[in-house]
Design a protein around this motif. Structure first.
Motif, PDB file in Angstrom:
ATOM      1  N   UNK A 213      35.565  37.520  27.145  1.00 53.40           N
ATOM      2  CA  UNK A 213      34.816  39.243  26.535  1.00 53.40           C
ATOM      3  C   UNK A 213      34.733  39.531  25.307  1.00 53.40           C
ATOM      4  N   UNK A 214      33.629  39.645  24.801  1.00 52.12           N
ATOM      5  CA  UNK A 214      33.649  38.819  23.365  1.00 52.12           C
ATOM      6  C   UNK A 214      33.027  40.295  22.626  1.00 52.12           C
ATOM      7  N   UNK A 215      34.127  41.468  21.943  1.00 47.84           N
ATOM      8  CA  UNK A 215      33.214  41.846  21.400  1.00 47.84           C
ATOM      9  C   UNK A 215      33.131  42.342  19.893  1.00 47.84           C
ATOM     10  N   UNK A 216      32.108  42.483  18.740  1.00 50.65           N
ATOM     11  CA  UNK A 216      31.788  42.339  17.949  1.00 50.65           C
ATOM     12  C   UNK A 216      31.983  44.322  17.176  1.00 50.65           C
ATOM     13  N   UNK A 217      32.826  44.493  16.747  1.00 45.99           N
ATOM     14  CA  UNK A 217      32.475  45.508  15.666  1.00 45.99           C
ATOM     15  C   UNK A 217      31.988  45.498  14.244  1.00 45.99           C
ATOM     16  N   UNK A 218      30.967  46.721  14.686  1.00 49.85           N
ATOM     17  CA  UNK A 218      30.491  47.422  13.016  1.00 49.85           C
ATOM     18  C   UNK A 218      31.772  47.772  11.934  1.00 49.85           C
ATOM     19  N   UNK A 219      31.850  47.365  11.747  1.00 49.76           N
ATOM     20  CA  UNK A 219      33.189  47.940  10.586  1.00 49.76           C
ATOM     21  C   UNK A 219      32.815  49.336   9.562  1.00 49.76           C
ATOM     22  N   UNK A 220      33.747  50.183   9.758  1.00 50.53           N
ATOM     23  CA  UNK A 220      32.923  51.267   9.654  1.00 50.53           C
ATOM     24  C   UNK A 220      31.852  51.628   8.766  1.00 50.53           C
ATOM     25  N   UNK A 221      31.106  52.686   8.796  1.00 45.79           N
ATOM     26  CA  UNK A 221      30.205  52.220   6.671  1.00 45.79           C
ATOM     27  C   UNK A 221      29.218  50.896   6.904  1.00 45.79           C
TER      28      UNK A 221
ATOM     29  N   UNK B 151      33.432  54.366  15.471  1.00 44.71           N
ATOM     30  CA  UNK B 151      33.112  52.861  15.269  1.00 44.71           C
ATOM     31  C   UNK B 151      32.944  52.308  16.017  1.00 44.71           C
ATOM     32  N   UNK B 152      31.289  52.025  15.833  1.00 51.13           N
ATOM     33  CA  UNK B 152      30.445  50.394  16.876  1.00 51.13           C
ATOM     34  C   UNK B 152      30.794  49.711  17.178  1.00 51.13           C
ATOM     35  N   UNK B 153      30.579  48.757  18.689  1.00 50.66           N
ATOM     36  CA  UNK B 153      30.783  47.438  18.673  1.00 50.66           C
ATOM     37  C   UNK B 153      30.318  47.094  19.939  1.00 50.66           C
ATOM     38  N   UNK B 154      29.467  45.200  20.080  1.00 46.15           N
ATOM     39  CA  UNK B 154      28.494  45.350  20.437  1.00 46.15           C
ATOM     40  C   UNK B 154      29.676  44.414  21.493  1.00 46.15           C
ATOM     41  N   UNK B 155      29.361  44.506  22.795  1.00 49.90           N
ATOM     42  CA  UNK B 155      30.115  43.796  23.313  1.00 49.90           C
ATOM     43  C   UNK B 155      29.102  42.804  24.927  1.00 49.90           C
ATOM     44  N   UNK B 156      29.961  42.195  24.744  1.00 50.88           N
ATOM     45  CA  UNK B 156      29.052  40.828  25.335  1.00 50.88           C
ATOM     46  C   UNK B 156      29.728  39.991  26.731  1.00 50.88           C
ATOM     47  N   UNK B 157      29.389  39.539  28.028  1.00 51.10           N
ATOM     48  CA  UNK B 157      30.413  38.648  28.981  1.00 51.10           C
ATOM     49  C   UNK B 157      30.811  40.002  29.531  1.00 51.10           C
TER      50      UNK B 157
ATOM     51  N   UNK C 266      27.942  52.076  12.525  1.00 53.90           N
ATOM     52  CA  UNK C 266      29.254  52.873  12.695  1.00 53.90           C
ATOM     53  C   UNK C 266      29.142  54.119  11.915  1.00 53.90           C
ATOM     54  N   UNK C 267      30.201  55.337  11.666  1.00 50.87           N
ATOM     55  CA  UNK C 267      29.637  56.109  10.750  1.00 50.87           C
ATOM     56  C   UNK C 267      29.720  55.587   9.673  1.00 50.87           C
ATOM     57  N   UNK C 268      29.470  56.564   9.081  1.00 50.24           N
ATOM     58  CA  UNK C 268      29.370  56.726   7.060  1.00 50.24           C
ATOM     59  C   UNK C 268      30.813  57.746   6.310  1.00 50.24           C
ATOM     60  N   UNK C 269      32.003  56.909   5.949  1.00 45.60           N
ATOM     61  CA  UNK C 269      32.618  57.795   5.625  1.00 45.60           C
ATOM     62  C   UNK C 269      32.867  58.966   4.548  1.00 45.60           C
ATOM     63  N   UNK C 270      33.703  59.768   4.173  1.00 46.55           N
ATOM     64  CA  UNK C 270      33.368  60.983   3.658  1.00 46.55           C
ATOM     65  C   UNK C 270      33.490  60.341   2.219  1.00 46.55           C
ATOM     66  N   UNK C 271      34.503  59.709   2.525  1.00 49.09           N
ATOM     67  CA  UNK C 271      35.615  59.864   0.657  1.00 49.09           C
ATOM     68  C   UNK C 271      35.444  57.833   1.215  1.00 49.09           C
TER      69      UNK C 271
END
Length: 292
Positions: A59-67, A20-26, A71-76
């Motif tokens: 510290x601001x953290x903004x994830x890319x929810x999976x998919x 899971x990717x996340x973008x971080x500021x600060x 972030x990766x794509x799920x197999x299922x």
């Protein structure tokens, strides 16, 4: 710093691990953390403007929810559901080691925040639910379902911006510059037999579990969400677009009367969902998060 840092955390799913990717500021050493989570088909860069406004305090953290996003794509594809997203966020929170944790969630991101905040021992201190609540209107789901999972091709950023604007009128007034900034991270380049183009930056299969929901399952989910909401102990702010078709005023008012007894703020001239780009919208969030 005018741009965020990109990092990844490994999370568990039914078939193995995904990133899971996340973008971080600060300041990365700031013990005061704000997690901002986006809507169903969006990604973490939606919060760039809000993060810039709050990066000196958090510290601001903004994830890319999976998919979505980086972030990766799920197999299922049936893994694209709220309980799995909550589990991913718990993994992320363990990585962040926050001493103070607050949460801003737009639409789906609010439901994920609700799931985390309702857990026994949850570290969330303040919770902002942006245009979402335990009762979600069927007409809004039908509207979202009309475009979710489609894979349009765009020849340019401008063409993509026009398309996303056509399905996002509820976001309210934006300048062209603001809308282009919200659109660009939504795209990924592709090159195939038709040439070079851009497509939306999410797995179209996120629509599979969305379209599989039956009326009976929806009713059960609604009852469970109200139970979860009643278990929240964080100070809570509910934001609502005055013209929202997803969060009715009746549901929003009920949220002020039960559970964490949320404070409610409505934005005129906006539907689903406020983008938290306009200065007046940022000011409301900022005042709530930074108040004693």
């Amino acid at each position: 710093m005018s741009e965020p840092r990109l990092d990844f955390v490994q999370c568990l799913d039914g078939q193995g691990l995904h990133r899971m990717a996340y973008w971080e500021w600060g300041d990365p050493h700031n013990p005061k953390v704000l997690v901002c989570v986006h809507g169903l088909s969006r990604q973490g860069r939606d919060f760039d403007t809000l993060a810039r406004a709050l990066r000196k305090d958090y510290r601001v953290v903004c994830p890319d929810v999976v998919g979505r996003g980086r972030s990766d794509w799920l197999g299922d594809p049936m893994g694209y559901q709220i309980p799995a997203y909550v589990a991913d966020m718990v993994t992320l929170l363990a990585r962040l080691r926050a001493q103070t944790l607050d949460w801003v969630g737009t639409s789906m991101g609010g439901l994920i925040g609700l799931g985390v905040a309702s857990l026994s021992g949850s570290p969330i201190r303040k919770l902002v639910l942006n245009d979402v609540g335990p009762t979600i209107e069927a007409q809004a789901l039908q509207r979202i379902g009309s475009y979710l999972g489609r894979v349009p091709r765009f020849g340019s950023l401008e063409e993509a911006a026009d398309y996303f604007w056509s399905i996002s009128q509820g976001f309210g007034p934006h300048s062209r510059e603001q809308w282009l900034a919200l659109t660009e991270p939504m795209l990924r380049p592709v090159t195939d037999t038709h040439g070079r183009a851009f497509v939306p930056h999410y797995d179209p299969r996120i629509a599979v579990p969305f379209h599989a929901v039956t009326p009976e399952a929806a009713a059960a989910a609604q009852a469970a969400l109200w139970q979860r909401y009643d278990a929240v102990r964080a100070r809570t702010l509910v934001l609502r677009g005055e013209q929202s078709d997803l969060l009715t005023r009746e549901t929003a008012l009920e949220m002020t009367r039960r559970g964490p007894h949320a404070r409610l703020h409505e934005f005129p001239g906006v539907g689903h969902a406020p983008t938290l780009v306009a200065p007046e919208q940022i000011a409301v969030v900022q005042e709530f998060l930074l108040s004693a």
